[in-house]
Motif scaffolding. Structure first.
Motif, PDB file in Angstrom:
ATOM      1  N   GLU A 226      -0.138   1.366  14.518  1.00  0.00           N
ATOM      2  CA  GLU A 226      -0.739   2.043  13.371  1.00  0.00           C
ATOM      3  C   GLU A 226      -1.526   1.010  12.569  1.00  0.00           C
TER       4      GLU A 226
ATOM      5  N   CYS B 289       0.914  10.328   4.851  1.00  0.00           N
ATOM      6  CA  CYS B 289       1.608   9.058   5.049  1.00  0.00           C
ATOM      7  C   CYS B 289       1.601   8.202   3.801  1.00  0.00           C
ATOM      8  N   GLY B 290       2.719   7.626   3.497  1.00  0.00           N
ATOM      9  CA  GLY B 290       2.791   6.665   2.404  1.00  0.00           C
ATOM     10  C   GLY B 290       2.809   7.297   1.033  1.00  0.00           C
TER      11      GLY B 290
ATOM     12  N   SER C 210       3.783  -0.513  12.707  1.00  0.00           N
ATOM     13  CA  SER C 210       2.841  -0.569  11.589  1.00  0.00           C
ATOM     14  C   SER C 210       2.254  -1.971  11.547  1.00  0.00           C
TER      15      SER C 210
ATOM     16  N   PHE D 186       0.818  -1.220   0.000  1.00  0.00           N
ATOM     17  CA  PHE D 186       0.000   0.000   0.000  1.00  0.00           C
ATOM     18  C   PHE D 186       0.849   1.265   0.000  1.00  0.00           C
ATOM     19  N   CYS D 187       2.173   1.122  -0.009  1.00  0.00           N
ATOM     20  CA  CYS D 187       3.033   2.279   0.249  1.00  0.00           C
ATOM     21  C   CYS D 187       3.762   2.736  -1.005  1.00  0.00           C
TER      22      CYS D 187
ATOM     23  N   ASN E 131      -4.128   6.667   2.039  1.00  0.00           N
ATOM     24  CA  ASN E 131      -3.906   7.742   1.073  1.00  0.00           C
ATOM     25  C   ASN E 131      -3.532   7.135  -0.267  1.00  0.00           C
TER      26      ASN E 131
ATOM     27  N   THR F 101       8.095   1.466  12.924  1.00  0.00           N
ATOM     28  CA  THR F 101       8.723   0.368  12.172  1.00  0.00           C
ATOM     29  C   THR F 101       7.672  -0.611  11.655  1.00  0.00           C
ATOM     30  N   SER F 102       8.009  -1.238  10.540  1.00  0.00           N
ATOM     31  CA  SER F 102       7.128  -2.264   9.982  1.00  0.00           C
ATOM     32  C   SER F 102       7.292  -3.575  10.763  1.00  0.00           C
TER      33      SER F 102
ATOM     34  N   GLU G 234      12.629   2.244   6.102  1.00  0.00           N
ATOM     35  CA  GLU G 234      12.421   1.457   7.322  1.00  0.00           C
ATOM     36  C   GLU G 234      13.592   1.754   8.266  1.00  0.00           C
ATOM     37  N   PRO G 235      13.327   2.464   9.360  1.00  0.00           N
ATOM     38  CA  PRO G 235      14.427   2.886  10.226  1.00  0.00           C
ATOM     39  C   PRO G 235      15.286   1.736  10.750  1.00  0.00           C
TER      40      PRO G 235
ATOM     41  N   ILE H   3      -5.372   4.865  10.428  1.00  0.00           N
ATOM     42  CA  ILE H   3      -4.903   5.735   9.342  1.00  0.00           C
ATOM     43  C   ILE H   3      -5.769   5.541   8.108  1.00  0.00           C
ATOM     44  N   PRO H   4      -6.403   6.612   7.651  1.00  0.00           N
ATOM     45  CA  PRO H   4      -7.111   6.483   6.375  1.00  0.00           C
ATOM     46  C   PRO H   4      -6.080   6.257   5.269  1.00  0.00           C
TER      47      PRO H   4
ATOM     48  N   TRP I  99      -2.323   6.689  -4.132  1.00  0.00           N
ATOM     49  CA  TRP I  99      -1.280   7.298  -4.962  1.00  0.00           C
ATOM     50  C   TRP I  99      -1.410   6.706  -6.355  1.00  0.00           C
TER      51      TRP I  99
ATOM     52  N   MET J  82       8.774   8.655  10.372  1.00  0.00           N
ATOM     53  CA  MET J  82       7.702   8.011   9.607  1.00  0.00           C
ATOM     54  C   MET J  82       7.724   8.442   8.146  1.00  0.00           C
TER      55      MET J  82
HETATM   56  N1  SAH Z   1       8.780   2.282   7.409  1.00  0.00           N
HETATM   57  C1  SAH Z   1       8.201   2.654   8.626  1.00  0.00           C
HETATM   58  C2  SAH Z   1       7.993   4.145   8.775  1.00  0.00           C
HETATM   59  C3  SAH Z   1       7.517   4.906   7.570  1.00  0.00           C
HETATM   60  S1  SAH Z   1       5.892   4.652   6.988  1.00  0.00           S
HETATM   61  C4  SAH Z   1       6.882   1.931   8.822  1.00  0.00           C
HETATM   62  O1  SAH Z   1       6.399   1.324   7.890  1.00  0.00           O
HETATM   63  O2  SAH Z   1       6.376   1.958   9.936  1.00  0.00           O
HETATM   64  C5  SAH Z   1       4.856   5.548   8.133  1.00  0.00           C
HETATM   65  C6  SAH Z   1       3.432   5.018   8.208  1.00  0.00           C
HETATM   66  O3  SAH Z   1       2.690   5.307   7.013  1.00  0.00           O
HETATM   67  C7  SAH Z   1       3.383   3.508   8.369  1.00  0.00           C
HETATM   68  O4  SAH Z   1       2.471   3.135   9.366  1.00  0.00           O
HETATM   69  C8  SAH Z   1       2.925   3.075   7.012  1.00  0.00           C
HETATM   70  O5  SAH Z   1       2.356   1.811   7.068  1.00  0.00           O
HETATM   71  C9  SAH Z   1       1.967   4.175   6.656  1.00  0.00           C
HETATM   72  N2  SAH Z   1       1.595   4.198   5.226  1.00  0.00           N
HETATM   73  C10 SAH Z   1       2.276   3.668   4.192  1.00  0.00           C
HETATM   74  N3  SAH Z   1       1.604   3.860   3.030  1.00  0.00           N
HETATM   75  C11 SAH Z   1       0.480   4.537   3.338  1.00  0.00           C
HETATM   76  C12 SAH Z   1      -0.620   5.049   2.567  1.00  0.00           C
HETATM   77  N4  SAH Z   1      -0.659   4.929   1.247  1.00  0.00           N
HETATM   78  N5  SAH Z   1      -1.607   5.700   3.213  1.00  0.00           N
HETATM   79  C13 SAH Z   1      -1.541   5.883   4.567  1.00  0.00           C
HETATM   80  N6  SAH Z   1      -0.531   5.430   5.335  1.00  0.00           N
HETATM   81  C14 SAH Z   1       0.472   4.753   4.741  1.00  0.00           C
END
Ligand code: SAH
Ligand code: SF4
Length: 357
Positions: free
Chosen positions: A266, A345-346, A223, A119-120, A302, A202-203, A170-171, A299-300, A304, A166
């Motif tokens: 999250e 986010c994302g 996450s 989803f990212c 988002n 973190t994932s 990935e930290p 988290i709704p 792309w 965030m």
């Molecule tokens: N890599 C780390 C931190 C960066 S992502 C992690 O995954 O936790 C920060 C947050 O945004 C994470 O919870 C991730 O799952 C979320 N995220 C990723 N893609 C997204 C999207 N398209 N819409 C909303 N949140 C998203």
């Protein structure tokens, strides 16, 4: 002459060594640290409590660099996004999300990301490289430059009061640089962001979770995005490597060390994928099974360009939140900020869409 050494990103010990290597007294490190991180000074000439001779010598051996700001966008809701470029031309995005009287800077740790969550947007770009300690720290310094928040404010009324790790990357895949950077950002004699106001997300790179938090004292966000292995593996392939049991055991161990620690989970709500009431109930059972002190951040999604998922509709989001709340968990729905500038986010990426195809 040898190449100049970049000072941003050195630990205090390393800074001291860099100074003694050029024949200076160790106590100079403290003064220099203050100039770099308390005053945010980038020009040796302006470090006025150092002698002219020393200032000259410093500029012969060292540099103090900020990433180049390639683009800066301001959302209608005042969220700000920067596209930053480092010395080798690699780029990351950073976001500032203002609240009433404070705000969080969302920083990146890698160019791209190897985790590949479906989803990212960042994950759709593969990993190019880790960011250095200097590159992680200097992102926040750019935000301070922009908001004129130097020297470090000594009271609690700061615009840039919080840091969330965030952004892109990935930290825990860049552990050493991230740990070092967080310790610089939270050092009380410099930038001095309180550790309580820094959250690393973190994932779920299970073997590193406890260590990273022990070495930094920052807060943890996981996450989660799914309540069981089968579903989580389909949207987060990393779950095959570090399944839920390993991630949640690490969370439990982290909390066992200090009874006051809460973890934020999250949970991205994807239409008809992970947003059923049954999923919410499985989540509650999971928290109870691992006896975790947890709050949720819903988290709704988002969207792309080119992604396959749809955001969960409002009524389902509300029902999901209510289910968690009725079980005693805080479960606020995150308000998406900066959507008009793709800063949510994302949505962060290092290239323009046309280039990333
Ligand atoms: N890599 C780390 C931190 C960066 S992502 C992690 O995954 O936790 C920060 C947050 O945004 C994470 O919870 C991730 O799952 C979320 N995220 C990723 N893609 C997204 C999207 N398209 N819409 C909303 N949140 C998203
Ligand atoms: Fe990487 Fe986090 Fe995006 Fe997953 S959600 S691909 S871990 S940046």
């Amino acid at each position: 002459m040898a190449e100049k050494t970049e000072l941003i990103g050195l630990s205090r010990d390393e800074l001291q060594k860099a100074l003694t290597d050029i024949g200076e007294k160790p106590f100079r490190a403290k003064q220099l640290w203050q100039w770099l991180y308390y005053f945010g000074e980038t020009d040796f000439e302006k470090m006025t409590n150092l002698s002219k001779v020393l200032r000259q010598k410093l500029s012969e051996h060292f540099t103090v660099t900020r990433p180049k700001i390639v683009a800066e966008q301001l959302s209608v809701d005042k969220t700000r996004k920067w596209l930053l470029e480092f010395a080798d031309g690699q780029r990351v995005e950073m976001v500032y999300i203002p609240e009433e009287d404070r705000g969080a800077v969302c920083i990146s740790t890698q160019v791209g990301c190897a985790v590949g969550c479906r989803f990212c947007h960042t994950g759709s770009q593969k990993l190019t490289r880790n960011l250095t300690t200097a590159e992680i720290v200097s992102q926040f310094m750019v935000a301070r430059d922009t908001y004129g928040e130097w020297p470090s404010p000594t009271n609690e009324t700061r615009y840039l009061s919080n840091i969330v790790v965030m952004g892109m990357g990935e930290p825990l895949h860049n552990m050493e640089n991230v740990v070092k950077a967080l310790n610089i950002l939270t050092d009380g004699d410099g930038i001095a962001i309180s550790r309580r106001r820094v959250t690393m997300s973190t994932s779920g790179i299970a073997p590193h979770i406890v260590e990273a938090l022990q070495r930094t004292g920052v807060r943890l966000a996981i996450s989660l995005h799914a309540p069981n292995n089968e579903l989580r593996s389909t949207i987060m392939p990393i779950n095959n490597r570090y399944p839920l049991e390993e991630v949640l055991n690490a969370c439990r161990q982290y909390q066992a060390e200090d009874g006051s620690r809460y973890i934020t989970f999250e949970y991205l709500l994807l239409d008809s994928i992970n947003d059923s009431l049954d999923c919410a109930r499985q989540l509650i059972a999971l928290m109870k099974k691992y006896t975790l002190r947890a709050s949720f951040n819903l988290i709704p999604f988002n969207p792309w360009p080119g992604c396959a998922f749809k955001p969960s509709p409002n009524n389902k989001v509300k029902a999901f939140a209510r289910e968690l709340e009725n079980a005693g968990f805080a479960a606020p729905v995150r308000v998406a900020r900066g959507q008009d500038i793709l800063a949510a986010c994302g949505q962060l990426k290092s290239k323009k869409d046309a280039e990333s195809k």
